[in-house]
Write a protein that holds these residues in place. Sequence first.
Motif, PDB file in Angstrom:
ATOM      1  N   UNK A  54      35.303  41.065  58.738  1.00  0.00           N
ATOM      2  CA  UNK A  54      34.822  40.226  59.835  1.00  0.00           C
ATOM      3  C   UNK A  54      33.649  39.406  59.342  1.00  0.00           C
ATOM      4  N   UNK A  55      33.727  38.103  59.517  1.00  0.00           N
ATOM      5  CA  UNK A  55      32.647  37.241  59.082  1.00  0.00           C
ATOM      6  C   UNK A  55      31.414  37.469  59.938  1.00  0.00           C
ATOM      7  N   UNK A  56      30.230  37.400  59.337  1.00  0.00           N
ATOM      8  CA  UNK A  56      28.998  37.685  60.078  1.00  0.00           C
ATOM      9  C   UNK A  56      28.658  36.633  61.131  1.00  0.00           C
ATOM     10  N   UNK A  57      29.162  35.412  60.966  1.00  0.00           N
ATOM     11  CA  UNK A  57      28.907  34.323  61.909  1.00  0.00           C
ATOM     12  C   UNK A  57      30.224  33.629  62.232  1.00  0.00           C
ATOM     13  N   UNK A  58      30.364  33.061  63.441  1.00  0.00           N
ATOM     14  CA  UNK A  58      31.558  32.266  63.746  1.00  0.00           C
ATOM     15  C   UNK A  58      31.679  31.087  62.771  1.00  0.00           C
ATOM     16  N   UNK A  59      32.919  30.770  62.391  1.00  0.00           N
ATOM     17  CA  UNK A  59      33.173  29.679  61.448  1.00  0.00           C
ATOM     18  C   UNK A  59      34.304  28.825  61.976  1.00  0.00           C
ATOM     19  N   UNK A  60      34.112  27.507  61.941  1.00  0.00           N
ATOM     20  CA  UNK A  60      35.182  26.563  62.226  1.00  0.00           C
ATOM     21  C   UNK A  60      35.519  25.886  60.914  1.00  0.00           C
ATOM     22  N   UNK A  61      36.781  25.984  60.494  1.00  0.00           N
ATOM     23  CA  UNK A  61      37.167  25.447  59.186  1.00  0.00           C
ATOM     24  C   UNK A  61      38.647  25.114  59.171  1.00  0.00           C
ATOM     25  N   UNK A  62      39.071  24.424  58.151  1.00  0.00           N
ATOM     26  CA  UNK A  62      40.477  24.059  57.991  1.00  0.00           C
ATOM     27  C   UNK A  62      41.166  24.898  56.909  1.00  0.00           C
ATOM     28  N   UNK A  63      40.454  25.268  55.861  1.00  0.00           N
ATOM     29  CA  UNK A  63      41.032  26.002  54.735  1.00  0.00           C
ATOM     30  C   UNK A  63      40.257  27.305  54.504  1.00  0.00           C
ATOM     31  N   UNK A  64      41.009  28.379  54.206  1.00  0.00           N
ATOM     32  CA  UNK A  64      40.403  29.680  53.880  1.00  0.00           C
ATOM     33  C   UNK A  64      41.101  30.202  52.636  1.00  0.00           C
ATOM     34  N   UNK A  65      40.317  30.733  51.700  1.00  0.00           N
ATOM     35  CA  UNK A  65      40.934  31.326  50.509  1.00  0.00           C
ATOM     36  C   UNK A  65      40.185  32.580  50.082  1.00  0.00           C
ATOM     37  N   UNK A  66      40.930  33.440  49.358  1.00  0.00           N
ATOM     38  CA  UNK A  66      40.335  34.594  48.709  1.00  0.00           C
ATOM     39  C   UNK A  66      40.162  34.227  47.244  1.00  0.00           C
ATOM     40  N   UNK A  67      38.935  34.285  46.755  1.00  0.00           N
ATOM     41  CA  UNK A  67      38.651  33.993  45.351  1.00  0.00           C
ATOM     42  C   UNK A  67      38.405  35.312  44.637  1.00  0.00           C
ATOM     43  N   UNK A  68      39.358  35.711  43.804  1.00  0.00           N
ATOM     44  CA  UNK A  68      39.214  36.961  43.066  1.00  0.00           C
ATOM     45  C   UNK A  68      38.099  36.878  42.035  1.00  0.00           C
ATOM     46  N   UNK A  69      37.262  37.906  41.975  1.00  0.00           N
ATOM     47  CA  UNK A  69      36.157  37.968  41.022  1.00  0.00           C
ATOM     48  C   UNK A  69      36.418  39.048  39.971  1.00  0.00           C
ATOM     49  N   UNK A  70      36.806  40.242  40.445  1.00  0.00           N
ATOM     50  CA  UNK A  70      37.059  41.367  39.533  1.00  0.00           C
ATOM     51  C   UNK A  70      38.213  42.204  40.075  1.00  0.00           C
ATOM     52  N   UNK A  71      39.161  42.549  39.210  1.00  0.00           N
ATOM     53  CA  UNK A  71      40.344  43.322  39.609  1.00  0.00           C
ATOM     54  C   UNK A  71      40.054  44.815  39.605  1.00  0.00           C
ATOM     55  N   UNK A  72      40.883  45.563  40.352  1.00  0.00           N
ATOM     56  CA  UNK A  72      40.813  47.030  40.316  1.00  0.00           C
ATOM     57  C   UNK A  72      41.562  47.576  39.106  1.00  0.00           C
ATOM     58  N   UNK A  73      42.563  46.845  38.647  1.00  0.00           N
ATOM     59  CA  UNK A  73      43.366  47.277  37.500  1.00  0.00           C
ATOM     60  C   UNK A  73      43.444  46.112  36.508  1.00  0.00           C
ATOM     61  N   UNK A  74      44.131  46.345  35.398  1.00  0.00           N
ATOM     62  CA  UNK A  74      44.282  45.291  34.390  1.00  0.00           C
ATOM     63  C   UNK A  74      45.392  44.306  34.730  1.00  0.00           C
ATOM     64  N   UNK A  75      46.087  44.485  35.856  1.00  0.00           N
ATOM     65  CA  UNK A  75      47.295  43.715  36.143  1.00  0.00           C
ATOM     66  C   UNK A  75      47.100  42.535  37.077  1.00  0.00           C
TER      67      UNK A  75
END
Length: 85
Positions: A54-75
Motif C-alpha cells: 500500500x502506497x503511503x500517499x494517494x497517487x494519481x498516475x498513468x503508468x506503474x512499474x516494478x523495477x527489480x533491484x535484487x533477486x531472491x535467486x540466481x534465476x
Amino acid sequence: MGPGDGRLAVVVVPAQRPVPGGRDYDVQVSDDGLQRRTVVERRGRTAAGVDTVYLPQPVTTRHVRMQGIRRQTAYGYLLHRFEVH
C-alpha cells in the motif's frame, strides 16, 4: 492503511512455487511513461508468494512499474500477475 482509503495498492503475484522473486524492488509511477519516480521501496524480502504493497500517499498516475533491484535467486524475476488497484 488499506483498501478504500484512497491509496494505491500494488499486488505482485508470482507464477508458481518455488519462483524467482524480488528480494528488493521499487514501485515506480509516471505520467508520461518516460520520467519515473519511486513511490515505494521494498527491501529484504525472503519469502516467495503474493506481496501486497500500500502506497503511503494517494497517487494519481498513468503508468506503474516494478523495477527489480535484487533477486531472491540466481534465476531472475517471474511474475504471474502485477495488479494495481
